[in-house]
Motif scaffolding. Structure first.
Motif, short mmCIF file in Angstrom:
data_model
loop_
_atom_site.label_atom_id
_atom_site.label_comp_id
_atom_site.label_asym_id
_atom_site.label_seq_id
_atom_site.Cartn_x
_atom_site.Cartn_y
_atom_site.Cartn_z
N LEU A 6 0.51 -1.27 0.15
CA LEU A 6 -0.28 0.13 0.12
C LEU A 6 0.74 1.26 0.62
O LEU A 6 0.34 2.22 -0.56
CB LEU A 6 -1.01 0.08 1.03
CG LEU A 6 -2.23 -0.97 1.12
CD1 LEU A 6 -2.52 -0.97 2.51
CD2 LEU A 6 -2.80 -0.67 0.07
N THR A 7 2.02 1.44 -0.02
CA THR A 7 3.05 2.71 0.63
C THR A 7 3.75 2.69 -0.50
O THR A 7 4.37 3.51 -0.93
CB THR A 7 3.87 1.65 1.58
OG1 THR A 7 5.20 0.94 1.85
CG2 THR A 7 2.89 2.03 3.43
N LEU A 57 13.61 7.82 -2.83
CA LEU A 57 12.79 7.12 -2.23
C LEU A 57 12.56 5.93 -1.81
O LEU A 57 11.77 5.84 -1.07
CB LEU A 57 11.90 7.18 -3.71
CG LEU A 57 10.21 7.16 -3.53
CD1 LEU A 57 10.12 8.36 -4.67
CD2 LEU A 57 9.41 6.53 -4.60
N MET A 58 13.09 5.08 -1.97
CA MET A 58 12.86 3.54 -1.80
C MET A 58 12.49 2.66 -0.57
O MET A 58 11.94 2.29 0.53
CB MET A 58 13.82 2.59 -2.58
CG MET A 58 13.25 2.18 -3.98
SD MET A 58 11.81 1.62 -4.10
CE MET A 58 12.11 -0.31 -3.70
N GLN A 59 13.96 4.52 0.15
CA GLN A 59 13.85 4.08 1.75
C GLN A 59 12.35 4.37 2.68
O GLN A 59 12.10 4.52 4.13
CB GLN A 59 14.45 5.42 2.11
CG GLN A 59 15.82 5.11 2.25
CD GLN A 59 17.27 6.15 1.98
OE1 GLN A 59 17.25 6.37 3.04
NE2 GLN A 59 18.30 6.40 1.26
N ARG A 60 11.75 4.72 1.59
CA ARG A 60 9.94 5.65 2.21
C ARG A 60 9.24 4.34 1.96
O ARG A 60 7.98 4.93 2.09
CB ARG A 60 9.96 6.80 2.27
CG ARG A 60 10.82 7.58 2.63
CD ARG A 60 10.62 8.83 1.64
NE ARG A 60 9.02 9.23 2.04
CZ ARG A 60 8.28 10.08 0.53
NH1 ARG A 60 9.28 10.79 -0.61
NH2 ARG A 60 7.22 10.55 0.70
N ILE A 61 9.42 3.38 1.19
CA ILE A 61 8.77 2.19 0.88
C ILE A 61 8.57 0.96 1.45
O ILE A 61 9.10 0.31 1.86
CB ILE A 61 8.97 1.90 -0.20
CG1 ILE A 61 8.48 2.98 -1.20
CG2 ILE A 61 7.94 0.83 -1.38
CD1 ILE A 61 7.57 4.01 -1.75
N GLY A 62 7.56 0.64 2.13
CA GLY A 62 7.31 -1.11 2.33
C GLY A 62 6.08 -0.74 3.59
O GLY A 62 6.02 0.54 4.50
N TYR A 63 5.31 -1.86 3.92
CA TYR A 63 4.09 -2.09 4.50
C TYR A 63 5.05 -2.32 6.07
O TYR A 63 4.44 -1.77 7.02
CB TYR A 63 3.57 -3.78 4.95
CG TYR A 63 3.90 -4.63 4.38
CD1 TYR A 63 3.56 -5.51 5.85
CD2 TYR A 63 4.79 -5.16 2.95
CE1 TYR A 63 4.50 -7.13 6.02
CE2 TYR A 63 4.78 -6.86 3.57
CZ TYR A 63 5.26 -7.33 4.45
OH TYR A 63 5.82 -8.25 5.08
#
Length: 329
Positions: A106-107, A135-141
């Protein structure tokens, strides 16, 4: 919308009522058989639009004052009290994320914006490797957690409910119709739908699944639906091309990039439209091999449309044939 509704059929007796309007950047439609003790169409429409307005207020990423966008604006290590429907969708999404080993997530809203597909997007373009890595540092359920009635995050993640909010809305509308004494209906929101009972002539509600083409609408298969939700996810209507390569709006959260396999669309039929909505997206992300294995393992009713050199090849699970009234091929 990648589902076409086949509603032909006439009969005598109770009238068929139809209503609809704009919602979620698209439309909704309700068709039902009105009995003598059924509420008036205006009352039904008011109840339906009340539900849609509540879903929009809670889950829309296109209005800054929605519950989820206020949460998205918070910095890392923040919590916010949330209505139960929002927490329910986060729980469902966490289950799907775990089962897909993080491919479904969802993120991904910052990814949608970065690639040009999200509510805050600017140009449709391939981002630089440096921008994507940052940006991938802010991705992940795994950055989300529920504490009582609060949703919390330990990173500046942003949640996007577009893969399940419409399915949730359809289920909520269907429950309201049942409470109003309406048992023969078809409820559709932005292409996700649920049908129950029969049409005027006593026949089943028939749903036409579209062939995944961006030039015209062609019915690929007709299915019967009674008591189930139906959702289709496809990569062929929302995309851009750069340097001869096609980039879809559907992302694998593990890589941060759009899917590139040859699975064009997936239709899922399930008692829960919410689950059908989420699962169709999950299977599309996983692709023709991993998605098929997942559907078989979890006994999901799924209809796969795969690109081939000669056109499209279809593949259906035994559960899909059983739930749609067909026969396994």
């Amino acid at each position: 919308m990648v589902l076409c509704v086949a509603l032909s059929g006439c009969g005598n007796g109770d009238p068929m009522e139809s209503l609809g309007g704009p919602t979620m950047g698209s439309t909704y439609s309700i068709k039902y058989v009105r009995k003598s003790d059924s509420p008036a169409p205006k009352q039904v429409q008011a109840e339906v639009e009340k539900i849609l307005a509540e879903v929009d207020r809670q889950m829309s990423t296109y209005r800054s004052d929605s519950d989820i966008e206020r949460f998205n604006a918070l910095p890392a290590n923040s919590c916010q009290t949330m209505p139960e429907p929002v927490l329910e969708l986060v729980r469902v999404a966490e289950q799907l994320s775990r089962q897909s080993e993080g491919s479904y997530d969802l993120t991904v809203e910052p990814l949608l914006n970065l690639w040009g597909f999200g509510p805050q997007a600017r140009d449709e373009k391939v981002p630089t490797a440096e921008a994507l890595a940052e940006l991938m540092q802010r991705i992940g359920y795994s950055h989300l957690r529920i504490s009582g009635d609060q949703l919390c995050k330990d990173a500046a993640v942003e949640v996007d409910f577009n893969s399940i909010a419409a399915g949730y809305a359809v289920d909520t509308i269907a429950a309201k119709l049942q409470n109003l004494g309406i048992h023969n209906y078809l409820a559709e929101v932005t292409g996700e739908l649920k049908a129950a009972g029969k049409k005027l002539d006593g026949s089943a509600w028939k749903i036409a699944l579209e062939e995944p083409r961006d030039d015209q609408q062609v019915a690929q298969r007709i299915i019967n639906v009674d008591g189930y939700g139906v959702s289709t996810s496809g990569d062929y209507r929302n995309y851009f091309e750069q340097n001869g390569r096609r980039y879809s709006h559907t992302f694998d959260a593990r890589s941060g990039a759009p899917i590139t396999h040859n699975l064009a669309s997936v239709t899922v039929i399930n008692p829960s439209t919410l689950m059908a909505d989420g699962l169709s997206t999950l299977l599309l992300i996983l692709g023709p091999e991993r998605g098929w294995d997942y559907a078989q393992k979890h006994q999901i009713g799924a209809f796969f449309v795969i690109r081939a050199d000669t056109g499209f090849v279809t593949r259906t699970t035994p559960a899909f044939e059983r739930l749609s009234g067909g026969k396994s091929e």
